[in-house]
Design a protein around this motif. Sequence first.
Motif, PDB file in Angstrom:
ATOM      1  N   SER A 164      53.244  45.784  25.128  1.00  0.00           N
ATOM      2  CA  SER A 164      53.718  44.638  25.891  1.00  0.00           C
ATOM      3  C   SER A 164      53.983  44.972  27.352  1.00  0.00           C
ATOM      4  CB  SER A 164      54.982  44.061  25.260  1.00  0.00           C
ATOM      5  OG  SER A 164      55.999  45.041  25.199  1.00  0.00           O
ATOM      6  N   THR A 165      54.188  46.253  27.666  1.00  0.00           N
ATOM      7  CA  THR A 165      54.356  46.668  29.056  1.00  0.00           C
ATOM      8  C   THR A 165      53.800  48.079  29.213  1.00  0.00           C
ATOM      9  OG1 THR A 165      55.943  46.841  30.887  1.00  0.00           O
ATOM     10  CG2 THR A 165      56.652  47.662  28.726  1.00  0.00           C
ATOM     11  N   GLY A 166      53.732  48.533  30.440  1.00  0.00           N
ATOM     12  CA  GLY A 166      53.180  49.855  30.707  1.00  0.00           C
ATOM     13  C   GLY A 166      52.479  49.851  32.050  1.00  0.00           C
ATOM     14  N   PRO A 167      51.681  50.881  32.357  1.00  0.00           N
ATOM     15  CA  PRO A 167      50.941  50.901  33.623  1.00  0.00           C
ATOM     16  C   PRO A 167      50.070  49.653  33.736  1.00  0.00           C
ATOM     17  CG  PRO A 167      50.773  53.010  32.478  1.00  0.00           C
ATOM     18  CD  PRO A 167      51.404  52.060  31.515  1.00  0.00           C
ATOM     19  N   GLY A 168      50.030  49.083  34.918  1.00  0.00           N
ATOM     20  CA  GLY A 168      49.244  47.867  35.068  1.00  0.00           C
ATOM     21  C   GLY A 168      49.003  47.524  36.520  1.00  0.00           C
ATOM     22  N   LEU A 169      48.391  46.372  36.746  1.00  0.00           N
ATOM     23  CA  LEU A 169      48.112  45.889  38.091  1.00  0.00           C
ATOM     24  C   LEU A 169      48.053  44.368  38.061  1.00  0.00           C
ATOM     25  CD1 LEU A 169      44.792  45.075  38.186  1.00  0.00           C
ATOM     26  CD2 LEU A 169      44.641  47.544  37.990  1.00  0.00           C
ATOM     27  N   ARG A 170      48.046  43.772  39.245  1.00  0.00           N
ATOM     28  CA  ARG A 170      47.945  42.323  39.356  1.00  0.00           C
ATOM     29  C   ARG A 170      46.658  41.989  40.111  1.00  0.00           C
ATOM     30  NH1 ARG A 170      53.190  38.877  40.759  1.00  0.00           N
ATOM     31  NH2 ARG A 170      53.717  39.978  38.828  1.00  0.00           N
ATOM     32  N   LEU A 171      45.890  41.075  39.580  1.00  0.00           N
ATOM     33  CA  LEU A 171      44.681  40.595  40.231  1.00  0.00           C
ATOM     34  C   LEU A 171      44.997  39.275  40.924  1.00  0.00           C
ATOM     35  CD1 LEU A 171      42.110  41.146  37.322  1.00  0.00           C
ATOM     36  CD2 LEU A 171      42.680  42.737  39.170  1.00  0.00           C
ATOM     37  N   VAL A 172      44.607  39.146  42.186  1.00  0.00           N
ATOM     38  CA  VAL A 172      44.822  37.891  42.913  1.00  0.00           C
ATOM     39  C   VAL A 172      43.541  37.512  43.657  1.00  0.00           C
ATOM     40  CG1 VAL A 172      47.299  38.310  43.205  1.00  0.00           C
ATOM     41  CG2 VAL A 172      45.716  39.063  44.985  1.00  0.00           C
ATOM     42  N   ARG A 173      43.306  36.210  43.779  1.00  0.00           N
ATOM     43  CA  ARG A 173      42.157  35.717  44.525  1.00  0.00           C
ATOM     44  C   ARG A 173      42.596  35.463  45.957  1.00  0.00           C
ATOM     45  NH1 ARG A 173      40.339  30.434  42.191  1.00  0.00           N
ATOM     46  NH2 ARG A 173      41.760  29.568  43.744  1.00  0.00           N
ATOM     47  N   PRO A 174      41.956  36.100  46.927  1.00  0.00           N
ATOM     48  CA  PRO A 174      42.378  35.909  48.326  1.00  0.00           C
ATOM     49  C   PRO A 174      42.058  34.492  48.802  1.00  0.00           C
ATOM     50  CG  PRO A 174      40.346  37.139  48.241  1.00  0.00           C
ATOM     51  CD  PRO A 174      40.795  36.985  46.808  1.00  0.00           C
ATOM     52  N   PRO A 175      42.824  33.981  49.772  1.00  0.00           N
ATOM     53  CA  PRO A 175      42.638  32.597  50.226  1.00  0.00           C
ATOM     54  C   PRO A 175      41.233  32.285  50.723  1.00  0.00           C
ATOM     55  CG  PRO A 175      44.663  33.539  51.124  1.00  0.00           C
ATOM     56  CD  PRO A 175      43.919  34.655  50.462  1.00  0.00           C
ATOM     57  N   ARG A 176      40.618  33.243  51.417  1.00  0.00           N
ATOM     58  CA  ARG A 176      39.316  32.964  52.015  1.00  0.00           C
ATOM     59  C   ARG A 176      38.181  33.750  51.358  1.00  0.00           C
ATOM     60  NH1 ARG A 176      43.056  32.734  55.996  1.00  0.00           N
ATOM     61  NH2 ARG A 176      42.970  34.969  56.379  1.00  0.00           N
ATOM     62  N   GLY A 177      38.449  34.333  50.199  1.00  0.00           N
ATOM     63  CA  GLY A 177      37.390  34.985  49.446  1.00  0.00           C
ATOM     64  C   GLY A 177      36.938  36.319  49.966  1.00  0.00           C
ATOM     65  N   GLU A 178      37.664  36.897  50.939  1.00  0.00           N
ATOM     66  CA  GLU A 178      37.294  38.199  51.475  1.00  0.00           C
ATOM     67  C   GLU A 178      38.236  39.255  50.941  1.00  0.00           C
ATOM     68  OE1 GLU A 178      37.350  37.871  55.672  1.00  0.00           O
ATOM     69  OE2 GLU A 178      35.681  36.432  55.760  1.00  0.00           O
ATOM     70  N   CYS A 179      37.672  40.342  50.425  1.00  0.00           N
ATOM     71  CA  CYS A 179      38.484  41.391  49.779  1.00  0.00           C
ATOM     72  C   CYS A 179      38.211  42.742  50.445  1.00  0.00           C
ATOM     73  CB  CYS A 179      38.153  41.503  48.292  1.00  0.00           C
ATOM     74  SG  CYS A 179      38.303  39.956  47.383  1.00  0.00           S
ATOM     75  N   ALA A 180      39.246  43.356  50.958  1.00  0.00           N
ATOM     76  CA  ALA A 180      39.100  44.703  51.513  1.00  0.00           C
ATOM     77  C   ALA A 180      39.087  45.706  50.362  1.00  0.00           C
ATOM     78  CB  ALA A 180      40.248  45.000  52.464  1.00  0.00           C
ATOM     79  N   PRO A 181      38.038  46.521  50.238  1.00  0.00           N
ATOM     80  CA  PRO A 181      37.964  47.465  49.120  1.00  0.00           C
ATOM     81  C   PRO A 181      39.121  48.466  49.127  1.00  0.00           C
ATOM     82  CG  PRO A 181      35.832  47.231  50.187  1.00  0.00           C
ATOM     83  CD  PRO A 181      36.830  46.554  51.072  1.00  0.00           C
ATOM     84  N   VAL A 182      39.639  48.768  47.939  1.00  0.00           N
ATOM     85  CA  VAL A 182      40.695  49.763  47.754  1.00  0.00           C
ATOM     86  C   VAL A 182      40.243  50.753  46.691  1.00  0.00           C
ATOM     87  CG1 VAL A 182      42.523  48.142  48.397  1.00  0.00           C
ATOM     88  CG2 VAL A 182      41.895  48.413  45.986  1.00  0.00           C
ATOM     89  N   GLU A 183      40.998  51.839  46.556  1.00  0.00           N
ATOM     90  CA  GLU A 183      40.722  52.844  45.519  1.00  0.00           C
ATOM     91  C   GLU A 183      41.946  52.982  44.629  1.00  0.00           C
ATOM     92  OE1 GLU A 183      38.178  56.374  46.176  1.00  0.00           O
ATOM     93  OE2 GLU A 183      40.025  57.515  45.840  1.00  0.00           O
ATOM     94  N   LEU A 184      41.745  52.917  43.324  1.00  0.00           N
ATOM     95  CA  LEU A 184      42.799  53.100  42.339  1.00  0.00           C
ATOM     96  C   LEU A 184      42.508  54.354  41.533  1.00  0.00           C
ATOM     97  CD1 LEU A 184      42.973  49.442  40.932  1.00  0.00           C
ATOM     98  CD2 LEU A 184      44.478  50.458  42.654  1.00  0.00           C
TER      99      LEU A 184
END
Length: 292
Positions: free
Chosen positions: A220-240
């Motif tokens: 029910s819990t543990g390591p995780g992340l949140r996905l969000v849709r940016p307002p203008r559809g542009e996403c700066a790449p990140v590294e996890l």
Amino acid sequence: MDLRTSRLELLPLDPDEHAEALHAVYGDPAVMRWWTCPERASVERTRQLLTEELAGPGALLWAVRRAEDGAVIGVTGLLGGVALPGLTWILARRAWGRGFAAEAAAAVVDHAFRHVGHDRVEAWVESTNTRSIAVCRKVGLTERGRFVQRYGHRDRPHEMIVLGRAGTPDPVSVVHLQPVVQVVDVAATAALLVAVLGARVSFIAGEPAHVAGIVLGPWSTGPGLRLVRPPRGECAPVELVLDVGPGFVGLRESALASGVAGVEPIVDQPWGRREFALRLPEGHRVVLSTPS
């Protein structure tokens, strides 16, 4: 300094004096199942190990002697050369199941707080070592985190639980850290993480979805992340970077089977990790890492 409990005497560890009696502990494969090294083949090897453990900066170790018959049945104390005082204990198999480990460990914790001046102690326990986890809980240590480790004599990594106790209650504690990753299609990316990493969707909102909570595991819990849709559809790449355990190779096979693009080969890194990476549609690089 000697320590005493109702049934035990804790004597400052002396490798020359105690090695022969303690070889029944360190030479037993069942006792050494969760230890950082395999069982010792001789009394001399046991003496060498005890000497090495005592040499760690700040180490305080005691031989555990049963008061009723004077038998030396194990070792307990605080490890040296670690960032925080590391509570440790090991007992002969014949002494299991009688509460001696918790009794000895409680005396060490009390001594650490009252006389040594430490403000906290912690223990690292393998997640399958239920006896030692129970000892930690009996002396007031609670879970503070988890990580993946691999001892040199093991062929696979294993999950470690960090349990700790503070001398006074911690005023602030960060319980969880959740990175936010921008993606164009929240629902599709959530489904991809479920397929590749065995993730679980804790929530998803919007039509089409604009935010989702992802837990990287079946609980029910543990390591995780949140996905969000940016307002203008542009996403700066990140590294996890994800720290994973025995299922490392299987995760790469799942990634290849899913058809996700950009699954990289497994690489042995110079910092003692095996890693591979995959890329999400927006260019985010997800690195999966395990001890070499």
